[in-house]
Write a protein that holds these residues in place. Structure first.
Motif, mmCIF file in Angstrom:
data_model
loop_
_atom_site.group_PDB
_atom_site.id
_atom_site.type_symbol
_atom_site.label_atom_id
_atom_site.label_comp_id
_atom_site.label_asym_id
_atom_site.label_seq_id
_atom_site.Cartn_x
_atom_site.Cartn_y
_atom_site.Cartn_z
ATOM 1 N N VAL A 1 4.983 -0.334 2.404
ATOM 2 C CA VAL A 1 5.102 -1.695 1.867
ATOM 3 C C VAL A 1 4.054 -2.602 2.509
ATOM 4 N N TRP A 2 3.833 -2.444 3.819
ATOM 5 C CA TRP A 2 2.780 -3.219 4.481
ATOM 6 C C TRP A 2 1.401 -2.826 3.955
ATOM 7 N N ALA A 3 1.241 -1.557 3.603
ATOM 8 C CA ALA A 3 -0.007 -1.135 2.965
ATOM 9 C C ALA A 3 -0.192 -1.873 1.642
ATOM 10 N N GLY A 4 0.896 -1.976 0.869
ATOM 11 C CA GLY A 4 0.832 -2.703 -0.398
ATOM 12 C C GLY A 4 0.494 -4.167 -0.198
ATOM 13 N N LEU A 5 1.030 -4.768 0.874
ATOM 14 C CA LEU A 5 0.691 -6.156 1.175
ATOM 15 C C LEU A 5 -0.785 -6.289 1.533
ATOM 16 N N GLY A 6 -1.320 -5.286 2.232
ATOM 17 C CA GLY A 6 -2.751 -5.301 2.525
ATOM 18 C C GLY A 6 -3.581 -5.207 1.265
#
Length: 464
Positions: free
Chosen positions: A162-167
């Motif tokens: 999910v943090w990858a998606g935010l990036g």
């Protein structure tokens, strides 16, 4: 820290697996969780940021269309090398030390990219940045898997995806804000990736994998890591079940995992791992061929379908909002749906989105199809990281993860050539249909030949 190890003891290794797997949740500190979150954010930010600034970058460095594609190609090539080399290194010197090196490399290469003065320097720095990205993704997935109880490993990886998606989602918006800063805007966008030095500096808050320590004969260190995890959980009011007794059949499966030496590529080409490495590598090749073919050539295909957009970066930013939403979807499904079925289903939704685009005659259908694609890209990637890290034993896990994911990026290298050839032969609709067919093949491969892993311990899965 020494990397030499005593001879591992199979019952001790089995006890470490059992002691960790019976924990009721992840026993690491909030700081350690933040390190993983930041590592994923900056790696995936960097992937999207280069594409977002490419037109401005090309104008500043006076690059032709063909020349502007070279930094993208070298970045993917670096990913292939970094994923495998750092994965092999991590199986020898430890997951945490290798991850620190990967993050430092990514930060340094991102900073250097901001100071590029010509095509050659930019391509070199992007090669190094790609190596850092590939290494970080490989090593983070491996370390999260090995620090997690079996019942929580998939969710723990997916939370970080999910943090990858935010990036991914943040990159085009940051680009929109910074590209207006005169001639250095594109440099500032790339320089943001240098903030990967923050998780590198805090990596000491992340414990080394007790599973890796155990198979390298460092039982005392593994015990200290586990004791600290157990202390933290008890401090949170969590009850710890007794360590389950290991039956003779299960313990007998552990000696092969306990052989720390000889982490060779040939080990992955022998039974029982040969089929697994072929299946997961095939999955990644098909996925990356489609993902990079779509992301890299989407604008070209849409233009050929007469969808003229006044601000491509703005529309890209809106579409990329779907990335974190899609990354969060598996959190609802991982405990209910076997990994292979979830990967197959998301691949079919991916194919559906591409088919919608292939048959659309207006903006509504094209945007709907693109949204479906963006929604499931990080489902395929995130659950794919979980699955790939699960199906190999501790002694070769990082090597296998790096090999499968790294070689898979060869599909990404081939993607623009495949899509442009399809565009020339069949037009944009035919290119979208080709990409859809690749994702159907991906779904069939993983559903029919993939190994079942859900609800099983790492020691059990690794040796069946």
């Amino acid at each position: 820290m020494t990397t030499t190890s005593a001879t591992p003891d199979a019952p001790t290794v089995a006890e470490v697996h059992a002691r960790l797997d019976r924990m009721p949740q992840w026993g690491i500190s909030p700081w350690a969780k933040a390190v993983f979150a930041a590592a994923y954010f900056f790696a995936f930010y960097d992937i999207i940021a280069l594409g977002a600034v490419l037109p401005d970058l090309a104008g500043s460095l006076h690059l032709s269309g063909a020349e502007a594609a070279l930094p993208l190609t070298t970045s993917l090539a670096g990913y292939v090398v970094g994923a495998y080399v750092f994965g092999s290194l991590a199986d020898r010197i430890g997951r945490r030390r290798a991850l620190r090196l990967a993050l430092v490399l990514l930060a340094a290469a991102s900073a250097a990219s901001a100071f590029s003065w010509d095509l050659s320097s930019l391509s070199l720095f992007r090669l190094l940045a790609g190596a850092g990205i590939g290494a970080q993704i490989t090593l983070s997935a491996t370390l999260i898997t090995e620090l997690s109880p079996s019942a929580h490993r998939a969710r723990n990886i997916q939370r970080n995806v999910v943090w990858a998606g935010l990036g991914d989602a943040a990159a085009p918006f940051i680009a929109l804000g910074l590209l207006h800063v005169d001639a250095i805007g594109w440099r500032l966008v790339l320089a943001v990736g240098a903030l990967a030095v923050i998780p590198a500096a805090l990596i000491g808050r992340v414990p080394e994998s007790p599973r890796w320590l155990a198979v390298h004969g460092r039982a005392a260190e593994a015990g200290r890591v586990l004791a600290e995890m157990e202390r933290r959980l008890r401090g949170q009011g969590r009850e710890l079940a007794p360590v389950p007794a290991r039956d003779a059949e299960h313990t007998a499966a552990v000696p092969d995992q306990a052989q720390a030496g000889g982490v060779a590529l040939t080990a992955l080409l022998r039974a029982p791992y040969r089929k697994r490495i072929i299946v997961v590598t095939g999955y990644w090749i098909l996925l990356y061929l489609t993902v990079y073919g779509f992301l890299g050539e989407e604008t070209v295909l849409l233009d050929r379908m007469s969808l003229h957009q006044p601000n491509g970066l703005f529309y890209t930013a809106l579409g990329d909002i779907a990335f974190p939403l899609g990354a969060a979807l598996p959190l609802l499904l991982l405990a209910r749906v076997p990994r292979t079925y979830l990967l197959a289903a998301s691949s079919l939704v991916f194919a559906l989105g591409l088919a919608v685009m292939a048959t659309s005659s207006g903006a509504t259908g094209l945007v709907t199809g693109a949204f479906l694609v963006a929604l499931v890209i990080l489902v395929n990637s995130g659950v794919g990281y979980v699955y790939t890290s699960e199906v190999f034993p501790t002694r070769v896990r990082a090597t296998a993860m790096g090999l499968a994911d790294g070689v898979g990026h060869l599909g990404g290298l081939a993607a623009p050539y495949v899509v442009l050839a399809a565009l020339g032969a069949w037009g944009p609709r035919g290119a979208f249909w080709l990409l859809a067919a690749l994702m159907v093949a991906c779904a069939v491969l993983i559903a029919s030949l993939g190994l079942r892993t859900s609800g099983r311990g790492l020691a059990e899965v690794g040796e069946v």
